[in-house]
Design a protein around this motif. Structure first.
Motif, PDB file in Angstrom:
ATOM      1  N   UNK A  34       0.842  -1.199   0.000  1.00 31.35           N
ATOM      2  CA  UNK A  34       0.000   0.000   0.000  1.00 31.35           C
ATOM      3  C   UNK A  34       0.873   1.244   0.000  1.00 31.35           C
ATOM      4  N   UNK A  36       0.565   5.422   0.930  1.00 30.22           N
ATOM      5  CA  UNK A  36      -0.198   6.462   1.594  1.00 30.22           C
ATOM      6  C   UNK A  36       0.511   7.802   1.382  1.00 30.22           C
ATOM      7  N   UNK A  38       0.880  11.516   3.375  1.00 29.68           N
ATOM      8  CA  UNK A  38       0.640  12.166   4.654  1.00 29.68           C
ATOM      9  C   UNK A  38       1.061  13.622   4.591  1.00 29.68           C
ATOM     10  N   UNK A  40       0.002  17.368   6.771  1.00 27.06           N
ATOM     11  CA  UNK A  40       0.164  17.627   8.207  1.00 27.06           C
ATOM     12  C   UNK A  40      -0.983  17.023   9.014  1.00 27.06           C
ATOM     13  N   UNK A  41      -1.351  15.804   8.681  1.00 28.07           N
ATOM     14  CA  UNK A  41      -2.468  15.176   9.370  1.00 28.07           C
ATOM     15  C   UNK A  41      -2.418  13.671   9.121  1.00 28.07           C
ATOM     16  N   UNK A  42      -3.577  13.040   9.109  1.00 23.90           N
ATOM     17  CA  UNK A  42      -3.638  11.585   8.976  1.00 23.90           C
ATOM     18  C   UNK A  42      -3.171  11.141   7.591  1.00 23.90           C
ATOM     19  N   UNK A  43      -2.431  10.022   7.530  1.00 28.71           N
ATOM     20  CA  UNK A  43      -2.117   9.443   6.214  1.00 28.71           C
ATOM     21  C   UNK A  43      -3.406   9.117   5.458  1.00 28.71           C
ATOM     22  N   UNK A  45      -4.978   7.094   2.004  1.00 29.21           N
ATOM     23  CA  UNK A  45      -4.705   5.967   1.135  1.00 29.21           C
ATOM     24  C   UNK A  45      -4.573   6.409  -0.320  1.00 29.21           C
ATOM     25  N   UNK A  86       4.733  13.564   3.035  1.00 28.69           N
ATOM     26  CA  UNK A  86       5.476  12.320   3.285  1.00 28.69           C
ATOM     27  C   UNK A  86       4.726  11.204   2.574  1.00 28.69           C
ATOM     28  N   UNK A  88       4.293   7.235   2.275  1.00 28.22           N
ATOM     29  CA  UNK A  88       4.546   6.039   3.070  1.00 28.22           C
ATOM     30  C   UNK A  88       4.228   4.791   2.259  1.00 28.22           C
ATOM     31  N   UNK A  99       0.142  -4.178   9.015  1.00 34.22           N
ATOM     32  CA  UNK A  99       1.022  -3.597   8.009  1.00 34.22           C
ATOM     33  C   UNK A  99       2.385  -3.286   8.615  1.00 34.22           C
ATOM     34  N   UNK A 101       5.445  -0.671   7.899  1.00 32.55           N
ATOM     35  CA  UNK A 101       5.694   0.563   7.157  1.00 32.55           C
ATOM     36  C   UNK A 101       7.186   0.794   6.942  1.00 32.55           C
ATOM     37  N   UNK A 103      10.221   3.891   6.161  1.00 33.40           N
ATOM     38  CA  UNK A 103      10.554   5.125   6.892  1.00 33.40           C
ATOM     39  C   UNK A 103       9.824   6.334   6.320  1.00 33.40           C
ATOM     40  N   UNK A 104       9.338   6.213   5.099  1.00 31.28           N
ATOM     41  CA  UNK A 104       8.702   7.342   4.439  1.00 31.28           C
ATOM     42  C   UNK A 104       9.681   8.140   3.594  1.00 31.28           C
TER      43      UNK A 104
ATOM     44  N   UNK B  35       0.084   3.269  16.479  1.00 31.52           N
ATOM     45  CA  UNK B  35       1.441   3.472  15.973  1.00 31.52           C
ATOM     46  C   UNK B  35       2.050   4.709  16.641  1.00 31.52           C
ATOM     47  N   UNK B  40      12.358   9.893  10.432  1.00 31.26           N
ATOM     48  CA  UNK B  40      13.348   8.942   9.956  1.00 31.26           C
ATOM     49  C   UNK B  40      13.054   7.487  10.299  1.00 31.26           C
ATOM     50  N   UNK B  41      12.039   7.269  11.127  1.00 32.56           N
ATOM     51  CA  UNK B  41      11.722   5.889  11.550  1.00 32.56           C
ATOM     52  C   UNK B  41      10.380   5.410  11.003  1.00 32.56           C
ATOM     53  N   UNK B  42       9.625   6.281  10.380  1.00 30.80           N
ATOM     54  CA  UNK B  42       8.340   5.862   9.837  1.00 30.80           C
ATOM     55  C   UNK B  42       7.329   5.568  10.928  1.00 30.80           C
ATOM     56  N   UNK B  43       6.340   4.760  10.599  1.00 29.60           N
ATOM     57  CA  UNK B  43       5.324   4.348  11.573  1.00 29.60           C
ATOM     58  C   UNK B  43       5.746   3.009  12.167  1.00 29.60           C
ATOM     59  N   UNK B 102      -5.907   0.544   5.838  1.00 30.08           N
ATOM     60  CA  UNK B 102      -6.157   1.077   7.176  1.00 30.08           C
ATOM     61  C   UNK B 102      -6.555   2.540   7.061  1.00 30.08           C
ATOM     62  N   UNK B 104      -6.796   6.110   9.103  1.00 33.00           N
ATOM     63  CA  UNK B 104      -6.059   6.724  10.201  1.00 33.00           C
ATOM     64  C   UNK B 104      -6.797   7.885  10.835  1.00 33.00           C
ATOM     65  N   UNK B 105      -6.580   8.055  12.129  1.00 36.55           N
ATOM     66  CA  UNK B 105      -7.011   9.260  12.819  1.00 36.55           C
ATOM     67  C   UNK B 105      -6.019  10.381  12.599  1.00 36.55           C
ATOM     68  N   UNK B 106      -6.330  11.592  13.100  1.00 39.51           N
ATOM     69  CA  UNK B 106      -5.491  12.768  12.845  1.00 39.51           C
ATOM     70  C   UNK B 106      -4.191  12.794  13.635  1.00 39.51           C
TER      71      UNK B 106
END
Lengths: 111, 113
Positions: A34, A36, A38, A40-43, A45, A86, A88, A99, A101, A103-104, B35, B40-43, B102, B104-106
């Motif tokens: 997948x 995503x 992102x 400044x908020x939720x990732x 899809x 970002x 992801x 899932x 992930x 590093x982005x 999460x 630099x580390x992602x989720x 998935x 996600x929330x904010x």
């Protein structure tokens, strides 16, 4: 242990450029990959890929999966400042929808 | 539209305090996830739950616990907050089955001083 690696970690381009983001993985029992976005908020899809060689497209964004070489790319053509985000990459390889992930990749698009 | 909400956008706590982060989803999803996201580390997955009262450790569960008493609600608990738990915390939910998408929330930006 499942592992997802994205490259580059950051990228700065100008509007109109085309970018390619990379995602490689080592996952037991691969099921799906997948992407995503992102801001400044939720990732949010973008794509889910399960089969090799089939390109998914949405406007200026497209993605493809290579299950033999264990990687995926995300292409963005004619970038705009609104593409700054970002990106992801995540891979599903076990039950329960878990899932892993990467590093982005931080993409910055300058006007 | 799927909605995942988190109790706070920003939170500042002191070292040693007990911290509760709440997540609620309105799509009757079986799976819920917590999460943390660091530069630099992602989720990185802390805990997930695939049913009410069921939980599984993720990759970094140390220092955290979770609770899922109702299907729509998944709580993350920091028993004794420490400065290295300063981070962005993201909750997500999904259906069980072949789709791994998935929602996600904010996010909650937690600062421990």
């Amino acid at each position: 242990e499942d592992k997802v690696v994205q490259s580059p970690l950051s990228l700065v381009v100008h509007e109109g450029d085309t970018v390619t983001l990379n995602c490689s993985y080592e996952v037991t029992n691969f099921r799906s990959l997948l992407w995503y976005k992102q801001e400044k908020k939720a990732p949010t899809f973008l794509f889910m890929l399960t089969s090799s060689g089939i390109e998914k497209k949405s406007g200026r964004l497209s993605s493809i999966l290579d299950k033999k070489e264990l990687f995926s790319i995300l292409n963005i053509t004619a970038t705009q400042t609104g593409d700054s985000a970002i990106y992801l990459c995540a891979v599903g390889g076990t039950s329960y929808g878990k899932l892993t992930f990467g590093q982005g990749t931080i993409l910055t698009v300058h006007p | 539209d799927v909605k995942v909400t988190q109790s706070s956008r920003y939170l500042v706590k002191r070292t040693g305090e007990k911290v509760f982060l709440e997540c609620v989803q309105d799509m009757d999803h079986e799976n819920m996830f917590w999460y943390r996201q660091d530069p630099g580390l992602g989720l990185r997955l802390i805990y997930f739950s695939y049913d009410v009262k069921m939980k599984e450790k993720g990759d970094i569960p140390e220092g955290y616990s979770v609770s899922r008493e109702k299907k729509e609600r998944f709580s993350l608990i920091l028993e004794s907050a420490s400065t290295n738990q300063t981070s962005m915390y993201l909750c997500a939910s999904s259906f069980s089955g072949p789709s791994y998408e998935q929602y996600f929330g904010p996010g909650t930006r937690l600062t421990v001083t």
